[in-house]
Design an enzyme around this catalytic site. Structure first.
Site, PDB file in Angstrom:
ATOM      1  N   CYS A   1      37.830  39.899  35.180  1.00  0.00           N
ATOM      2  CA  CYS A   1      38.124  40.328  36.540  1.00  0.00           C
ATOM      3  C   CYS A   1      36.977  41.197  37.043  1.00  0.00           C
ATOM      4  CB  CYS A   1      39.433  41.116  36.559  1.00  0.00           C
ATOM      5  SG  CYS A   1      39.949  41.637  38.208  1.00  0.00           S
TER       6      CYS A   1
ATOM      7  N   HIS B 170      45.278  33.805  39.932  1.00  0.00           N
ATOM      8  CA  HIS B 170      44.657  35.109  39.612  1.00  0.00           C
ATOM      9  C   HIS B 170      44.489  35.939  40.886  1.00  0.00           C
ATOM     10  CE1 HIS B 170      41.664  37.699  37.296  1.00  0.00           C
ATOM     11  NE2 HIS B 170      41.427  38.032  38.544  1.00  0.00           N
ATOM     12  N   GLU B 171      44.032  35.263  41.962  1.00  0.00           N
ATOM     13  CA  GLU B 171      43.783  36.000  43.207  1.00  0.00           C
ATOM     14  C   GLU B 171      45.087  36.400  43.915  1.00  0.00           C
ATOM     15  OE1 GLU B 171      40.058  35.702  41.974  1.00  0.00           O
ATOM     16  OE2 GLU B 171      40.947  37.086  43.401  1.00  0.00           O
TER      17      GLU B 171
ATOM     18  N   HIS C 220      46.427  39.506  42.637  1.00  0.00           N
ATOM     19  CA  HIS C 220      45.804  40.720  43.179  1.00  0.00           C
ATOM     20  C   HIS C 220      46.510  41.178  44.455  1.00  0.00           C
ATOM     21  CE1 HIS C 220      42.491  41.611  40.525  1.00  0.00           C
ATOM     22  NE2 HIS C 220      41.930  40.432  40.676  1.00  0.00           N
TER      23      HIS C 220
END
Ligand code: K2U
Ligand code: NI
Length: 191
Positions: A114, A157-158, A161
């Site tokens: 990351c 993954h994004e 966030h």
């Protein structure tokens, strides 16, 4: 231009809050940020420019990583084919939503990293192998897309966030390299 000094790191509170839904259409400032996020990824994947501007290569980045707690991510996933002239998936996604996903899960053999985490954290990160997403593009058009494997991993993954989730939250703390029944390691599947 966004550089690594603009990327907030593990421990910064913005990485642990749920980002705000954006109003469509984006205003000019938000459109500029969207373009800057995508430009950062493209620049970070050019070895000469990445060295020149000291950028870590990235295939995805979320607005909260530059301390903007809004539901916007950029992805720039190159094609596996060295002859390809177009990336596999490259766009900005506003208010992205996973509307359905496979039961099958997958993970990267080397685990995940990351841009906001300056340390190696070993362990498999289980992700949905296939996802159907809805999002708005930078011009405010509603888009629907099916993704699988690496592009799907990047988008998950994004989107994590945007919800204050870090990749290592998904690693089994007791046995980081455990391969539970049904978790496929990407690239090891039968051809
Ligand atoms: O969100 C970020 O911090 C960018 C992440 C995105 C990402 C990490 C692991 C798996 C999928 C997406 C990375 O810095 S991008 C770096 C990278 C480059 C090529 C392949 C995998 C990860
Ligand atoms: Ni990340």
């Amino acid at each position: 231009m966004i550089t690594m000094k603009d990327v907030i790191r593990e421990g910064h509170p913005t990485l642990r809050i749920v980002a705000e839904k954006m109003t469509i259409p984006l205003n000019d400032e938000e459109k500029d940020l969207a373009k800057e996020l995508l430009k950062f990824l493209k620049t970070s994947q050019d070895p000469e420019l990445a060295e020149k501007y000291e950028l870590r290569p990235g295939v995805g980045i979320a607005a909260p990583q530059v301390n903007v707690s809004k539901r916007m991510i950029a992805v720039h996933v190159p094609s596996d084919d060295p002859e390809a002239t177009e990336p596999e998936f490259s766009t900005v996604l506003v208010n992205p939503k996973i509307i359905s996903h496979s039961v099958q899960q997958t993970c990267l053999p080397e685990g995940e990293g990351c841009l906001s985490v300056d340390r190696e954290i070993p362990g498999y990160v289980p992700r949905h192998k296939r996802i159907r997403i809805e999002y708005f593009d930078i011009e405010g058009n509603k888009q629907k897309k099916r993704l699988k494997d690496f592009p799907a991993i990047v988008v998950q993954h994004e989107i994590d966030h945007l919800n204050g989730v870090m990749f290592f939250d998904r690693i089994d703390p007791d046995n980081p390299l455990a391969l539970p029944e049904g978790l496929e390691v990407l690239g090891s599947e039968e051809q």
